[in-house]
Scaffold this active site. Structure first.
Site, PDB file in Angstrom:
ATOM      1  N   TYR A   1       6.386  28.377 -58.850  1.00 25.75           N
ATOM      2  CA  TYR A   1       6.256  27.987 -57.437  1.00 25.75           C
ATOM      3  C   TYR A   1       7.309  26.948 -57.045  1.00 25.75           C
ATOM      4  CZ  TYR A   1       2.089  30.769 -56.682  1.00 25.75           C
ATOM      5  OH  TYR A   1       1.235  31.831 -56.524  1.00 25.75           O
TER       6      TYR A   1
ATOM      7  N   ARG B   1      10.440  28.729 -56.354  1.00 26.01           N
ATOM      8  CA  ARG B   1      10.384  29.395 -55.047  1.00 26.01           C
ATOM      9  C   ARG B   1      10.506  28.381 -53.902  1.00 26.01           C
ATOM     10  NH1 ARG B   1       5.174  32.821 -54.899  1.00 26.01           N
ATOM     11  NH2 ARG B   1       6.014  33.442 -52.901  1.00 26.01           N
TER      12      ARG B   1
ATOM     13  N   GLN C   1       1.563  35.292 -43.205  1.00 23.21           N
ATOM     14  CA  GLN C   1       1.088  35.322 -44.593  1.00 23.21           C
ATOM     15  C   GLN C   1       2.061  34.565 -45.480  1.00 23.21           C
ATOM     16  OE1 GLN C   1      -0.317  39.620 -45.510  1.00 23.21           O
ATOM     17  NE2 GLN C   1       0.948  39.756 -43.698  1.00 23.21           N
TER      18      GLN C   1
ATOM     19  N   HIS D   1      -2.067  32.038 -45.963  1.00 27.26           N
ATOM     20  CA  HIS D   1      -1.997  31.939 -47.416  1.00 27.26           C
ATOM     21  C   HIS D   1      -1.497  30.573 -47.892  1.00 27.26           C
ATOM     22  CE1 HIS D   1      -1.834  36.643 -47.687  1.00 27.26           C
ATOM     23  NE2 HIS D   1      -3.022  36.175 -47.387  1.00 27.26           N
TER      24      HIS D   1
ATOM     25  N   CYS E   1      -2.379  13.726 -60.640  1.00 28.80           N
ATOM     26  CA  CYS E   1      -3.014  13.119 -59.462  1.00 28.80           C
ATOM     27  C   CYS E   1      -3.267  11.634 -59.732  1.00 28.80           C
ATOM     28  CB  CYS E   1      -4.331  13.849 -59.200  1.00 28.80           C
ATOM     29  SG  CYS E   1      -5.345  13.076 -57.953  1.00 28.80           S
TER      30      CYS E   1
ATOM     31  N   CYS F   1      -7.358  11.028 -59.956  1.00 31.15           N
ATOM     32  CA  CYS F   1      -8.248  11.489 -61.034  1.00 31.15           C
ATOM     33  C   CYS F   1      -7.503  11.941 -62.292  1.00 31.15           C
ATOM     34  CB  CYS F   1      -9.149  12.630 -60.523  1.00 31.15           C
ATOM     35  SG  CYS F   1      -8.287  14.201 -60.381  1.00 31.15           S
TER      36      CYS F   1
ATOM     37  N   GLY G   1       7.218  42.839 -40.668  1.00 31.50           N
ATOM     38  CA  GLY G   1       7.612  42.611 -42.059  1.00 31.50           C
ATOM     39  C   GLY G   1       6.464  42.396 -43.025  1.00 31.50           C
TER      40      GLY G   1
ATOM     41  N   PRO H   1      11.423  47.954 -41.823  1.00 28.66           N
ATOM     42  CA  PRO H   1      12.344  49.061 -42.170  1.00 28.66           C
ATOM     43  C   PRO H   1      11.621  50.264 -42.768  1.00 28.66           C
ATOM     44  CG  PRO H   1      13.043  46.991 -43.196  1.00 28.66           C
ATOM     45  CD  PRO H   1      11.705  46.744 -42.594  1.00 28.66           C
TER      46      PRO H   1
END
Ligand code: OAD
Length: 257
Positions: free
Chosen positions: A78, A81, A112, A130, A163, A166, A203, A230
């Site tokens: 992630y 990305r 999304q 999302h 974190c 915690c 898309g 497309p």
């Protein structure tokens, strides 16, 4: 459904009735998917499974179980990305949708996508079904955490930060398979589908629920549904399909309104 219009090399001549529906709509819902960011160079979900992650299935990376099994593997994917998104720029499709909302007033954008390219193109109040790559939180206590400085283009394995409250591990702020969508976002999107008179679907392969049901709900209550992609989708219930790149079609459509 009428035959799709082939707009792959420019906007095909469109019937006046279609353009009139676009001009007259006063409640517009636009649902976007990965395709709207494709022309910004953002890899779709599957395309992003290269390099370090090539041997994994998306279902092996985008789940809480995958994170628990190997937090660094999932976190790093992630983060790679997110860095790609930060280097990218909004494209003509993102900008056309922002311009259209400025002109139209009652256009709401539901996406999304977990990038922020709609916002960077000037769209306001975007509904993210999302979640977002840019809003990590604690896996254990859900405390929102600051995103670390972005990584470079090279894939690398990184341990998730912890974190301060915690000691739990940071997780990306996206919705994983098997998780519920953010309640408020879904409720707002659903209400928009139930009252819009035009629904533009841009898309998205329309394979992932519940997002894929929004145009169905819109059409059932009488809205005109127009799909821009497309790839034709034989079983998609739309009034019209415009085949081609969103970055080509949306600005050309806007010019005609
Ligand atoms: P998909 O990757 O399933 O579909 C992308 C769509 O974009 C396809 O229909 C392509 O034909 C189309 N496309 C490609 N280039 C385009 C362009 N230039 N202009 C317009 N369309 C183009 O992506 P989504 O439908 O967004 O979920 O996927 C939905 C969800 O599935 C994602 O949000 C993600 C994934 O699993 C989660 O992570 C929860």
């Amino acid at each position: 459904m009428p035959d799709p219009f082939d707009c792959r090399s420019g906007l095909a001549p469109l019937p006046e009735v279609l353009l009139d529906r676009l001009r007259q709509a006063d409640e517009v819902l636009v649902l976007t998917g990965a395709g709207v960011s494709a022309e910004s160079g953002i890899a779709t979900f599957r395309e992003a499974l290269t390099g370090l992650w090539a041997r994994f299935d998306p279902a092996q990376l985008a789940t809480a179980e995958a994170f628990q099994e190997d937090p660094a593997r999932v976190w790093s994917w992630y983060e790679w990305r997110r860095a790609q998104v930060l280097r990218a720029e909004p494209n003509a499709a993102h900008r056309a949708l922002a311009d259209w909302a400025d002109r139209q007033g009652r256009l709401r954008l539901v996406t999304q996508n977990v990038d922020d390219l709609h916002e960077r193109a000037g769209s306001r109040d975007v509904i993210h079904l999302h979640g977002s790559l840019h809003e990590p939180r604690c896996f254990d206590c859900a405390n929102p955490l600051a995103a670390p400085p972005p990584v470079g283009a090279e894939a690398q394995l990184l341990a998730p930060p912890t974190c301060p409250l915690c000691g739990g591990l940071a997780r990306p702020g996206v919705v994983w398979f098997g998780e519920s969508l953010p309640e408020a976002a879904l409720a707002t999107a659903w209400a928009l589908a139930e009252r819009c008179n035009l629904c533009l679907v841009v898309g998205t392969s329309g394979l992932v629920q519940p997002a894929a049901s929004l145009p169905v709900v819109a059409r059932q209550q009488g809205a005109t549904v127009i799909r821009i992609d497309p790839q034709p989708a034989a079983d998609f219930q739309a009034d019209w399909q415009l085949l081609g790149a969103a970055g080509l079609i949306l600005p050309a459509l806007l010019e005609r309104l």
